[in-house]
Design an enzyme around this catalytic site. Sequence first.
Site, mmCIF file in Angstrom:
data_model
loop_
_atom_site.group_PDB
_atom_site.id
_atom_site.type_symbol
_atom_site.label_atom_id
_atom_site.label_comp_id
_atom_site.label_asym_id
_atom_site.label_seq_id
_atom_site.Cartn_x
_atom_site.Cartn_y
_atom_site.Cartn_z
ATOM 1 C CB THR A 20 25.778 -6.650 -30.895
ATOM 2 O OG1 THR A 20 25.571 -7.180 -32.693
ATOM 3 C CG2 THR A 20 24.176 -6.613 -31.052
ATOM 4 C CD GLN B 119 32.759 -2.865 -40.266
ATOM 5 O OE1 GLN B 119 34.216 -2.883 -41.401
ATOM 6 N NE2 GLN B 119 32.586 -4.448 -39.612
ATOM 7 C CB CYS C 38 22.625 -15.266 -44.476
ATOM 8 S SG CYS C 38 21.417 -16.416 -45.932
HETATM 9 N N1 PLP Z 1 28.100 -2.252 -36.251
HETATM 10 C C1 PLP Z 1 28.928 -2.541 -37.216
HETATM 11 C C2 PLP Z 1 29.255 -1.520 -38.079
HETATM 12 C C3 PLP Z 1 29.277 -3.576 -37.450
HETATM 13 O O1 PLP Z 1 30.294 -3.926 -38.711
HETATM 14 C C4 PLP Z 1 28.861 -5.749 -36.488
HETATM 15 C C5 PLP Z 1 29.724 -6.213 -36.704
HETATM 16 O O2 PLP Z 1 29.612 -6.791 -37.927
HETATM 17 C C6 PLP Z 1 28.423 -4.936 -35.280
HETATM 18 C C7 PLP Z 1 27.430 -3.141 -35.373
HETATM 19 C C8 PLP Z 1 28.065 -5.635 -34.445
HETATM 20 O O3 PLP Z 1 29.303 -5.969 -33.532
HETATM 21 P P1 PLP Z 1 29.787 -7.600 -33.056
HETATM 22 O O4 PLP Z 1 29.688 -8.521 -33.828
HETATM 23 O O5 PLP Z 1 30.872 -6.585 -32.095
HETATM 24 O O6 PLP Z 1 28.219 -6.974 -32.049
#
Ligand code: PLP
Length: 368
Positions: free
Chosen positions: A68, A164, A310
């Site tokens: 993120t 992913q 959710c």
């Molecule tokens: N981007 C994608 C495509 C994700 O699947 C995720 C998490 O599920 C994230 C970003 C965010 O990653 P993180 O959980 O390390 O913040």
Amino acid sequence: MIYCDYAATTPMHQCAIDAWVDNAHLLNPGSQYALGRQARRVLEQSREKIAQLVDAEPIEVIFTGSGTESDNIALEGLYDPTRPVLASPIEHPAIKEKLESWNNVEYWDVDTHGRVIIDADKDSQAACATLMLANNETGAIQPVEQLCAWAEEKNIPVHVDAVQALGHIPVSFHDLGATTMAASAHKFGGPRGMGLLFAQRNPALKPLLYGGGQERKIRPGTVDVASAAATAAALEYSCAHMKEEAARIASLRDMLRQKILSSIDNVIIHTPEDNALPGHLYISFCGAEGDSLLMLFDAANIACSTGSACASGVNRASHVLLAQGISEADARSAIRFTLGHANTQEDIEHIAAVLPGIIATARRAGMA
Ligand code: PLP
């Protein structure tokens, strides 16, 4: 418990746990004295290993706190408030919510297989473009190389969310031609709380955070050396075993798909049969509420997810499924199984055995 939610997070590989424990004593890698240099050496070795595995230069590897955070740093860094951002409507909330806060976004269309359609003739004044390498819900691999080729002609920088994908399918930062790329260690058997941002030297990213000079000033703050070492170990392991693991997991996933199709009526499979991540199976059991299914699977010791965010306890239809033309009711009936390294054929047989009872119970309860 049968764990089928590897897209949410993966258990750490043993080699990553060992690397973390071996390096947990290390101190501040920014310090000048011998103890600092010792930590710095491990940090730089980890950076070099990751760079080599992802076909990047070590200087292009930035350690962050999550996928993120990497996504947010990249978008903020490439953004120009006077121009739009070009994106897909199926991005993860780490991108989607950031873009929505700016309110100046242009979107590509999506086909019925969940694949973004890059219009090669499109003209654009965008400040930057962003596209995920593989969708977290459906597993569909996206035409990122096509986007980068289109954007290069127009001199538009591209951010790729590879969270992913990295560790599951081959990824080369240089071959993609992206300006920046995000990844996250906990998605490939590394520790939670460690993200990766790959960033070309140019253009310089406008900083999101201010502080010390660490990580090219792109992500200031003292780096967690033990997690960096564990991330490098997890990625090395994942890449070394990628080919046979992907084949093994995809065959388990195909077996589960087959068993579902032969025993349950009125289902919609959202994961495309080709060009998808090996472990994903995203499926709507029409007439059943996704949340009810999740609880019933949980009671049967099977961990899976609805795949959609959710909010306030309300099961919202997935924006990804709505974008690919699925109705609101069918989108709310979706369940995501994502398989990984600990799953076995016995797991699939157990899921297939309890599935008809769970689906019948949830369908009897109906939609909320
Ligand atoms: N981007 C994608 C495509 C994700 O699947 C995720 C998490 O599920 C994230 C970003 C965010 O990653 P993180 O959980 O390390 O913040």
